[in-house]
Design an enzyme around this catalytic site. Structure first.
Site, PDB file in Angstrom:
ATOM      1  N   GLY A  91       0.736  -1.253  -0.066  1.00  0.00           N
ATOM      2  CA  GLY A  91      -0.020  -0.036  -0.051  1.00  0.00           C
ATOM      3  C   GLY A  91       0.944   1.140   0.102  1.00  0.00           C
ATOM      4  CD  GLU A  94       9.462  -2.323  -6.086  1.00  0.00           C
ATOM      5  OE1 GLU A  94       9.846  -1.021  -5.765  1.00  0.00           O
ATOM      6  OE2 GLU A  94       8.658  -2.389  -6.711  1.00  0.00           O
TER       7      GLU A  94
END
Lengths: 351, 379
Positions: B126, B243
């Site tokens: 989120g 990431e």
């Protein structure tokens, strides 16, 4: 799986870079390029003394007994400084065809070599600077003494000659042996030109970045504009990918790996495009200065173009590569792809 | 430099190959990134974890393989080769997990890490909001501390896996008066909490596997803060670093599957045009370049302890490759390509997101310009 250079190899690279940066800065290369000789003849002895001509020559012949991977490290650094002289010709191109009994002479700096390998062409890089030329004639390989017939090269740091009548030729190989050696020479040529191109592009890109960092217009460094920075990033990305392929090709050749040919073709095509593109972008980034004779960029650009024209078009290399890949894919599983694409729509009875 | 498997790697690869053949349900081949059969995917991920093929880059103390990057690369290569799906908990394994390892309390670690590994917990992210995309620091989702509970209100968007997720890594604004970057708090939010509503967004593919998430007076225990209150920006940067650091092999594994399919497709074409041949070879070469660059990056990691710049380079180049490969596969089919073939149709459209998700190509170029090439900031 380990895709890094060893500590020794990194030190070797560093040593080559400092020697070449010191002895062949751009202004020296510029004056050599415009000189009568075209290169610094004395540098050959210095290079021999550093052991760089005997890298892959057996220790018994006065060499270091290493492989093409170490030679590739040198070829990249020689490309970076645009070394004018027959190093690419002797080590990058001719090396596998040099007869065993002449390797001692090569390592000691007593003989220089080149090749006339471009299909159907008698053009020889550095012809005036070498002693002997490897020539392919009717599926046989020959060594002929160099005879000067100077031509104007687009790259004045790499003069070209046209081989005239051949006298005193010795046969090197015929039949299967010649075919094998000739394939080996082609693969090595692709890989050697690829690593050289990476060295050329690396230097030019560094200059482009430096200029974008320091040149100010409208009160800001031009590198803060994305229209300037993003093309430099694209060159960096292309160069890093080409670098990976080039080191891969060099490793494959040094390890005698079955993928050498595919790796060398892939490396060549990527490196040439990345390098020509980098030179063009960096000339653009420098504006009018990039277009002047006084700037070093045109020599690098001309070397990049020389590589592309001498080595053959990337498109041609890719077509050859694709045929090999497709044969392998077809052999693996003849029409799995076809089935997958029609599975949903069912069979096509009219096909 | 040694690009062949070591004896150990070769044994690992052999065992894995045999294991995949014995374990992979046929329904799970050729799915790409689709999540149609969630239960099967969870079961498959559980099986991967049980056999020791999940989280190989995680430290041993958290149930991982102890930082075996080369084995992780082999797993991703072999899954691609078998056309098998990757572990369904990509966000948990690659982003939430590593961030919890760095910033989490012992309770948070022991609660979540084992469950991420075996896919009992699927995570979503989120971060993005309608008004905060590439400019993440301008996000507006509010968290207010009331006693020992945060009350969360706001909206997130572009959240992959949210429709199947159990947990969410959520960046919120806890102090609207604080200077930029200083008023953010990073929360671990149970997606099954009251007040969480997930609305799938239908994409250009027709599928809906990313989502809007609405938070209405969602109660999050203060013990679910990751890092410190007000320290959310730093924690979020850890997530984004991971990431890109761990993404390389997953991406190249995925592209490998597409390139192999493309080659088989082209080999079956009776008419092979010259320009196709060139493009196919270029894509094959680009795939090798990406894989090798990921390996080079691994070497850099071992050498210096820091990931090299290759992560951003790989993501940027990969996204454009995948767009070209999937389009080329459609073009090879000729007029037949007007029909939905059930695979390439989806992949070609899906690939348009590749240059947007996980950092747009424009943002990645800025990152490379500023952090790798040391060019001056553009803003």
């Amino acid at each position: 799986m380990d895709f890094t250079f060893t500590r020794e190899q990194r030190e070797f690279q560093q040593q080559a870079r400092s020697f070449l940066e010191h002895r062949f800065p751009p202004q020296v290369v510029a004056s050599l390029a415009d000189s009568q000789e075209g290169w610094d003849v004395d540098s050959w002895e210095a290079i021999a003394n550093l052991g760089w001509l005997g890298v892959s020559v057996p220790e018994s012949e006065g060499g270091a007994g290493l492989t093409f991977l170490e030679e590739a490290i040198l070829l990249e650094e020689f490309g970076r400084c645009l070394y004018p002289g027959p190093f690419m010709s002797s080590i990058g191109l001719a090396r596998p065809a040099i007869p065993a009994d002449r390797l001692g002479g090569l390592a000691a700096g007593r003989s220089r070599w080149s090749v006339a390998m471009a299909a159907g062409s008698e053009l020889v890089p550095d012809l005036a600077a070498v002693d002997a030329v490897v020539v392919e004639r009717e599926r046989e390989l020959w060594v002929v003494p160099a005879s000067a017939g100077l031509e104007r090269s687009i790259d004045s740091t790499r003069p070209m000659g046209r081989l005239s009548e051949v006298e005193g030729a010795e046969r090197l190989a015929s039949g299967e042996e010649a075919a094998e050696l000739s394939a080996q020479l082609r693969i090595r040529k692709d890989a050697a030109l690829a690593v050289e191109a990476v060295g050329v592009a690396q230097q030019v890109l560094e200059w482009g970045i430096e200029h974008a960092r320091t040149r100010e217009q409208f009160g800001r460094p031009i590198g803060s504009y994305q229209a300037v920075s993003h093309p430099l990033v694209d060159s960096f990305v292309e160069l890093e990918l080409a670098r990976s392929l080039s080191y891969w090709a060099a490793w494959c050749i040094s390890a005698g790996h079955g993928q050498s040919e595919a790796a060398a073709r892939a490396a060549y095509a990527s490196a040439v495009e990345a390098t020509v593109g980098t030179c063009e972008r960096v000339i653009q980034v420098h504006g009018g200065m990039g277009f002047t004779w006084a700037s070093p960029f045109h020599r690098y650009y001309k070397r990049a173009l020389w590589i592309e024209y001498f080595g053959g078009s990337p498109a041609m290399h890719r077509r050859d590569l694709a045929r090999t890949l497709m044969t392998d894919a077809g052999a693996q599983s003849p029409d799995r792809g076809r089935q997958a694409t029609t599975a949903k729509g069912g069979s096509r009875p009219w096909a | 430099m040694e690009l062949r498997d070591t004896a150990e790697e070769s044994a690992f690869r052999g065992a894995l190959r045999a294991w995949i053949v014995a374990t992979l349900p046929p329904e799970l081949t050729g799915l790409g990134t689709r999540h149609e059969s969630l239960e099967l995917l969870r079961e498959w991920s559980r099986a991967l974890a049980a056999a020791g093929y999940a989280g190989l880059t995680w430290p041993k103390e958290y149930g991982g393989g102890g930082g075996k990057h080369s084995e992780e690369a082999i797993v991703l290569e072999e899954l691609a080769r078998a056309d098998a799906p990757q572990h369904v908990g990509a966000i948990g394994l690659g982003m939430a997990g590593p961030t919890i390892m760095v910033h989490g309390t012992d309770e948070q670690k022991s609660q979540h890490l084992p469950r991420i590994l075996d896919a009992r917990e699927i995570w979503c992210q989120g971060f993005s909001e309608p008004g905060a995309g590439s400019d993440l620091a301008s996000l507006r989702t509010r968290s207010e501390l009331r006693g020992d509970t945060f009350l969360v209100n706001g909206q997130k968007v572009w959240s992959s896996y949210a429709h199947i997720a159990d947990w969410c890594i959520l960046v919120t604004l806890s102090d609207p008066d604080a200077p930029r970057y200083q008023g953010l708090t990073y929360l671990l939010v149970d997606m099954h909490s009251k007040g969480v509503e997930v609305r799938p967004l239908r994409q250009i593919t027709g599928d809906a596997d990313f989502n809007e998430i609405f938070f209405t007076d969602v109660e999050v225990p203060a013990s679910n803060v990751l890092g410190a209150v007000g320290n959310g920006w730093q924690v979020a940067m850890t997530t984004l670093l991971h990431e890109r650091a761990t993404l390389g092999f997953a991406l190249t594994g995925f592209l490998d599957g597409h390139v192999q399919r493309l080659l088989r497709l082209a080999a079956a074409e009776p008419q092979q045009s010259e320009s196709w041949l060139e493009e196919i070879a270029a894509e094959w070469a680009q795939l090798q370049a990406l894989k090798l660059t990921a390996y080079r990056s691994l070497g850099q990691l071992d050498l210096t302890g820091m990931p090299g710049p290759e992560g951003s380079v790989i993501k940027l180049a990969w996204s454009e490759s995948n767009q070209r490969v999937t389009k080329l596969a459609r073009q090879l089919l000729g007029p037949e390509a007007v029909l939905d073939d059930g695979f390439w149709q989806y992949q070609q459209l899906r690939s348009r997101a590749n240059t947007i998700e996980a950092g747009t190509s424009e943002i990645l170029r800025n990152i490379i310009a500023e952090r790798v090439l040391n060019l001056p900031r553009s803003r």
